[in-house]
Structure formats: C-alpha cells, structure tokens
Design a protein around this motif. Structure first.
Motif, PDB file in Angstrom:
ATOM      1  N   ASP A 174      89.511 -92.685 -50.378  1.00 31.07           N
ATOM      2  CA  ASP A 174      89.521 -91.661 -49.345  1.00 31.07           C
ATOM      3  C   ASP A 174      90.558 -90.598 -49.710  1.00 31.07           C
ATOM      4  OD1 ASP A 174      88.847 -90.551 -46.936  1.00 31.07           O
ATOM      5  OD2 ASP A 174      89.391 -92.311 -45.755  1.00 31.07           O
ATOM      6  N   ASP A 175      90.347 -89.388 -49.227  1.00 31.81           N
ATOM      7  CA  ASP A 175      91.325 -88.309 -49.428  1.00 31.81           C
ATOM      8  C   ASP A 175      91.641 -88.119 -50.907  1.00 31.81           C
ATOM      9  OD1 ASP A 175      91.441 -88.355 -46.645  1.00 31.81           O
ATOM     10  OD2 ASP A 175      93.155 -89.703 -46.636  1.00 31.81           O
ATOM     11  N   ASP A 197      88.572 -84.877 -50.204  1.00 31.98           N
ATOM     12  CA  ASP A 197      89.316 -84.608 -48.979  1.00 31.98           C
ATOM     13  C   ASP A 197      88.915 -83.268 -48.365  1.00 31.98           C
ATOM     14  OD1 ASP A 197      91.564 -85.481 -47.229  1.00 31.98           O
ATOM     15  OD2 ASP A 197      92.304 -83.497 -47.777  1.00 31.98           O
ATOM     16  N   GLU A 231      83.966 -84.614 -47.411  1.00 25.97           N
ATOM     17  CA  GLU A 231      84.230 -84.650 -45.971  1.00 25.97           C
ATOM     18  C   GLU A 231      84.719 -83.287 -45.488  1.00 25.97           C
ATOM     19  OE1 GLU A 231      87.112 -87.857 -45.559  1.00 25.97           O
ATOM     20  OE2 GLU A 231      88.727 -86.408 -45.718  1.00 25.97           O
TER      21      GLU A 231
HETATM   22 CA    CA Z   1      89.346 -88.699 -45.762  1.00 23.00          CA
END
Ligand code: CA
Ligand code: C2E
Ligand code: CA
Ligand code: CA
Length: 274
Positions: A174-175, A197, A231
């Motif tokens: 994630d990110d 991200d 995202e």
């Molecule tokens: Ca994220």
C-alpha cells in the motif's frame, strides 16, 4: 534548594502519570468501542480500468465514537498500532467481512482487500487469525492483505510471507513509493499487487517530478509482473492516463466513495456492467 528538586521530580512524575493515564484511556476507549459496536466496516469498490466493472473492494474501518464523533482512521490506526491494539481491530474487520460475504460477487476474480499492520505478521499471528476467521468461511473470493510501506519491515517474517503465498493469499504494498524502503519491501514481500499512492495519482498532469515517479512505478511493476492498483482516482483525466499506461485497476471517488457494507449491493447493481 531541596524544594526545587522536589518540585521537579514531582513534575516529571506527574507528566509520566498523565502519559500513562492517556494511554490507558485510549486502549480503554478502543476496547469499549469494540464491545459497543462503535466501529463500522465500510467498503470502497475497485474497478477495471478497461470496462469499469467492479473487480473488488477494499475494507476501511470507521469509528463513530459517541463521546468524540467520527474519528478518522488516519488518527486512530497509527495510535492503535503504537499501543499494540491493532490486531483486535483487524480481527473485527475480518469477522465483519466474513459475516457479510454474501454481498460480494462469488468469484475467484473478485478481490477483498484488508489493511493489516506489519506488526500483525510477527510470529505468524496473522496466519492464526486467518485460520480462525477467514479460512473457515471458505470464501470464493480472493483475499488481499494490504501492508503499508510506512510500517517497519523487521516485523515481517519471511516464513510468514511464504506461507501466506502458499495459502493463496495475495499481498499488496500500500502507499507504494511514499516510504523509505520501497525496494526492500518489494524484496521481502514478493507482492502480487502494488497500490500507487493517491499522492502520485493527484500529481498526474500537475506535478512533473511526481508524475515521473508514477511512470517509473508503473514500469517497475510491469517488469516484475506485479499487478497495479491506482488509488485516489478523482478525475476522468487521471483514469484515462492510468488506463493508457497499463494500470488495470482503479479506485477513487470518481467511481465510488467508501460506503457501509449494507449499501454495496445497491451500488453494484447500479454500477457499469461490461
Ligand atoms: Ca493507500
Ligand atoms: P489507505 O489504505 O491508503 O486507504 C485509502 C484511503 O484513501 C481511504 O481513507 C479512502 O477513503 C481514501 N480515498 C479513497 N478514494 C479516494 C479519492 O479519490 N480521493 C481521496 N482524497 N481519498 C480517497 P480512509 O478510509 O480515511 O483510511 C485512511 C487510512 O487508514 C487507510 O489508508 C489505511 O492506511 C488506514 N486504515 C483504514 N482502515 C483500516 C483498517 O481496517 N486496518 C488498518 N490497519 N488500517 C486501516
Ligand atoms: Ca489500503
Ligand atoms: Ca494512504
């Protein structure tokens, strides 16, 4: 002379006491919140960049605290992680997800994403919890564990990673690109998915340096055969840029905001079908 030292030590003692009292009240609040159903699991759809069909969801925790109102996960998750309270929250998300499995399309190609803290990988605790909450449900969908790169890598045990892959659980970073150890994380997790991200998505067409980083993340994932999810997609321009550069899955307010689980079936019926 004596009084000053005394006052100082009393002051230090008082500060230490305050800190402990605060910590206790936070863990007390979390436990009370769990017991009295103040937490709610929301979901946000992930869509195919090609045909906008929903290909999965990410589950996101919300806290409606009767004493303080809605508290953002950006506030309570880092605190919970610091104070070793993250595992009970993750278990709650797992339990709620399993309880609502019926609302999701019954397909191996449908991904259910859950955020986990790297500390939950310590000594295989995450595997014990999946054995208890996830596997017994025999979900037809694919589980993806999202680990944020801001977390410390030393918590992640290679054997746990290997076992999760063997169990057919997907790992996502994630990110991606926002932490200090992106490349080390790639090596340790051997991830199936990289999540671009939202700061990089926001940079598309506006910020030359960060759009270059986005292009490089895309190229890196393609070379390594890792799936990409972008995202924070908020504009059709961002969606088109990402799609034309080979990002197959998109997530963001342009398609849907996070919603209560009970609203997902209605959203799915109204969403674009191929
Ligand atoms: Ca994220
Ligand atoms: P995240 O995992 O990066 O989740 C994506 C965040 O971006 C979510 O914020 C989501 O609501 C928000 N978002 C989605 N689309 C857009 C968009 O188009 N524009 C913008 N500006 N934002 C968008 P949220 O729900 O407030 O969660 C914040 C963070 O809290 C999450 O970031 C995640 O790191 C953490 N978190 C949330 N739920 C959980 C959980 O159950 N467990 C753990 N460990 N962390 C969680
Ligand atoms: Ca996430
Ligand atoms: Ca984030």
């Amino acid at each position: 002379q004596l009084p000053l030292a005394l006052i100082l030590s009393m002051l230090i003692g008082y500060i230490a006491w305050l800190a402990t009292a605060n910590r206790m009240s936070f863990s007390w609040e979390i436990n009370l919140g769990l017991a009295s159903h103040e937490f709610e699991v929301f979901c946000q759809p992930l869509v195919s960049a090609r045909n906008l069909q929903c290909v999965g969801v990410e589950l996101l925790l919300r806290w409606n605290n009767p004493r303080q109102g809605w508290i953002s996960p950006d506030v309570f998750i880092p605190l919970a992680e610091q104070q070793n309270l993250i595992a009970p929250l993750t278990r709650y998300v797992l339990e709620e997800t399993v309880r609502h499995l019926d609302i999701f399309p019954k397909s191996r190609d449908f991904h259910i994403g859950i955020n986990v803290a790297a500390s939950h990988f310590h000594e295989g605790e995450i595997i014990a919890d999946l054995r208890r909450y996830w596997f017994p449900a025999q979900a037809p969908q694919k589980l993806t564990l999202e680990l944020t790169e801001r977390d410390a890598l030393p918590d992640v045990d290679h054997r746990v990673v290997r076992d999760l892959h063997r169990m057919g659980v997907n790992l996502a970073i994630d990110d991606f690109g926002t932490g200090q150890s992106s490349l080390a994380y790639l090596e340790t997790l051997n991830p199936n998915v990289l999540k671009i991200d939202k700061s990089f998505t926001a940079a598309i067409g506006t910020d030359a340096v960060n759009s270059t980083v986005t292009d490089i993340i895309i190229a890196l994932a393609q070379r390594l055969g890792i799936d990409l999810v972008a995202e924070g997609v908020e504009t059709p321009q961002q969606a088109e840029y990402l799609r034309s550069h080979g990002v197959n899955v998109l997530q963001g307010y342009l398609f849907a905001r996070p919603m209560p689980l009970s609203e997902f079936p209605r959203w799915l019926r109204g969403s674009t079908r191929p």
